[in-house]
Motif scaffolding. Sequence first.
Motif, short mmCIF file in Angstrom:
data_model
loop_
_atom_site.label_atom_id
_atom_site.label_comp_id
_atom_site.label_asym_id
_atom_site.label_seq_id
_atom_site.Cartn_x
_atom_site.Cartn_y
_atom_site.Cartn_z
N PRO A 74 9.89 -33.34 4.45
CA PRO A 74 9.21 -32.06 4.18
C PRO A 74 8.03 -32.24 3.23
O PRO A 74 8.08 -33.03 2.30
CB PRO A 74 10.31 -31.21 3.54
N LYS A 75 6.97 -31.50 3.53
CA LYS A 75 5.81 -31.48 2.64
C LYS A 75 5.97 -30.31 1.68
O LYS A 75 6.52 -29.27 2.05
CB LYS A 75 4.52 -31.27 3.45
N PRO A 76 5.48 -30.43 0.46
CA PRO A 76 5.50 -29.29 -0.46
C PRO A 76 4.74 -28.11 0.15
O PRO A 76 3.72 -28.31 0.84
CB PRO A 76 4.80 -29.81 -1.70
N ALA A 77 5.21 -26.90 -0.10
CA ALA A 77 4.59 -25.69 0.46
C ALA A 77 3.10 -25.63 0.17
O ALA A 77 2.31 -25.21 1.02
CB ALA A 77 5.29 -24.45 -0.08
N ALA A 78 2.69 -26.08 -1.00
CA ALA A 78 1.28 -26.03 -1.38
C ALA A 78 0.41 -26.92 -0.50
O ALA A 78 -0.79 -26.70 -0.38
CB ALA A 78 1.12 -26.43 -2.84
N LEU A 79 1.01 -27.93 0.14
CA LEU A 79 0.25 -28.86 0.98
C LEU A 79 0.46 -28.62 2.47
O LEU A 79 -0.32 -29.09 3.29
CB LEU A 79 0.64 -30.31 0.65
N ALA A 80 1.50 -27.93 2.85
CA ALA A 80 1.85 -27.76 4.26
C ALA A 80 0.74 -27.08 5.06
O ALA A 80 0.53 -27.42 6.22
CB ALA A 80 3.15 -26.97 4.37
N ALA A 81 0.02 -26.16 4.46
CA ALA A 81 -1.03 -25.44 5.19
C ALA A 81 -2.19 -26.34 5.58
O ALA A 81 -2.97 -26.00 6.46
CB ALA A 81 -1.53 -24.27 4.34
N ARG A 82 -2.31 -27.50 4.96
CA ARG A 82 -3.39 -28.43 5.28
C ARG A 82 -3.16 -29.17 6.59
O ARG A 82 -4.04 -29.86 7.08
CB ARG A 82 -3.54 -29.48 4.17
N GLY A 83 -1.93 -29.09 7.11
CA GLY A 83 -1.59 -29.87 8.30
C GLY A 83 -1.16 -31.26 7.91
O GLY A 83 -1.03 -31.59 6.73
N GLY A 84 -0.92 -32.09 8.89
CA GLY A 84 -0.44 -33.44 8.62
C GLY A 84 1.07 -33.47 8.60
O GLY A 84 1.74 -32.45 8.79
N ILE A 85 1.61 -34.64 8.38
CA ILE A 85 3.06 -34.83 8.41
C ILE A 85 3.40 -36.06 7.57
O ILE A 85 2.62 -37.00 7.49
CB ILE A 85 3.56 -34.97 9.87
N TRP A 86 4.56 -36.01 6.93
CA TRP A 86 5.03 -37.12 6.10
C TRP A 86 6.26 -37.75 6.72
O TRP A 86 7.07 -37.07 7.36
CB TRP A 86 5.38 -36.61 4.71
N PHE A 87 6.43 -39.06 6.49
CA PHE A 87 7.57 -39.80 7.00
C PHE A 87 8.16 -40.69 5.92
O PHE A 87 7.46 -41.10 5.00
CB PHE A 87 7.16 -40.69 8.20
N GLU A 88 9.46 -41.00 6.10
CA GLU A 88 10.15 -41.92 5.20
C GLU A 88 11.05 -42.83 6.01
O GLU A 88 11.53 -42.46 7.08
CB GLU A 88 11.02 -41.15 4.20
N ALA A 89 11.29 -44.02 5.46
CA ALA A 89 12.28 -44.97 6.00
C ALA A 89 12.74 -45.79 4.80
O ALA A 89 12.01 -46.65 4.33
CB ALA A 89 11.68 -45.86 7.08
N GLY A 90 13.92 -45.48 4.28
CA GLY A 90 14.37 -46.13 3.06
C GLY A 90 13.36 -45.86 1.96
O GLY A 90 12.95 -44.72 1.75
N PRO A 91 12.87 -46.91 1.28
CA PRO A 91 11.91 -46.70 0.20
C PRO A 91 10.46 -46.53 0.68
O PRO A 91 9.57 -46.29 -0.12
CB PRO A 91 12.04 -47.98 -0.63
#
Length: 119
Positions: free
Chosen positions: A34-51
């Motif tokens: 999840p992206k912080p609400a303050a950044l979500a409106a900018r579009g894009g996407i975040w990913f994680e895998a372990g560290p």
Amino acid sequence: MLISLHHVQLAMPQGGEAQAEAFYAGILGMTAAPKPAALAARGGIWFEAGPIRLHLGVETPFIPARKAHPAFEVADLSRVTKQLQSAGLEPKTDQDLPGIRRIYINDPFGNRIELLQQV
């Protein structure tokens, strides 16, 4: 001064979130974060895998990173190469370095991604 690498950011074109998720989650096995609400409106996407944390941010005009790239370590490069080929990707083998085997692929937007195995 520096204590760790927090995340790597790559650019993507606007509206490419579904393609990014199909590639980074579906093929590389990362999890959308999840992206912080303050950044979500900018579009894009975040990913994680372990560290590992990878952020994809919208850039207009978009230009893929063809030389600069993240390098992700894998446990079995031969197995990963076969999985990528099964997904319709053609990894590019590069010259091995001392103690390292490596390949390159492009994400759906043309950004270069290195996958390597220490041997």
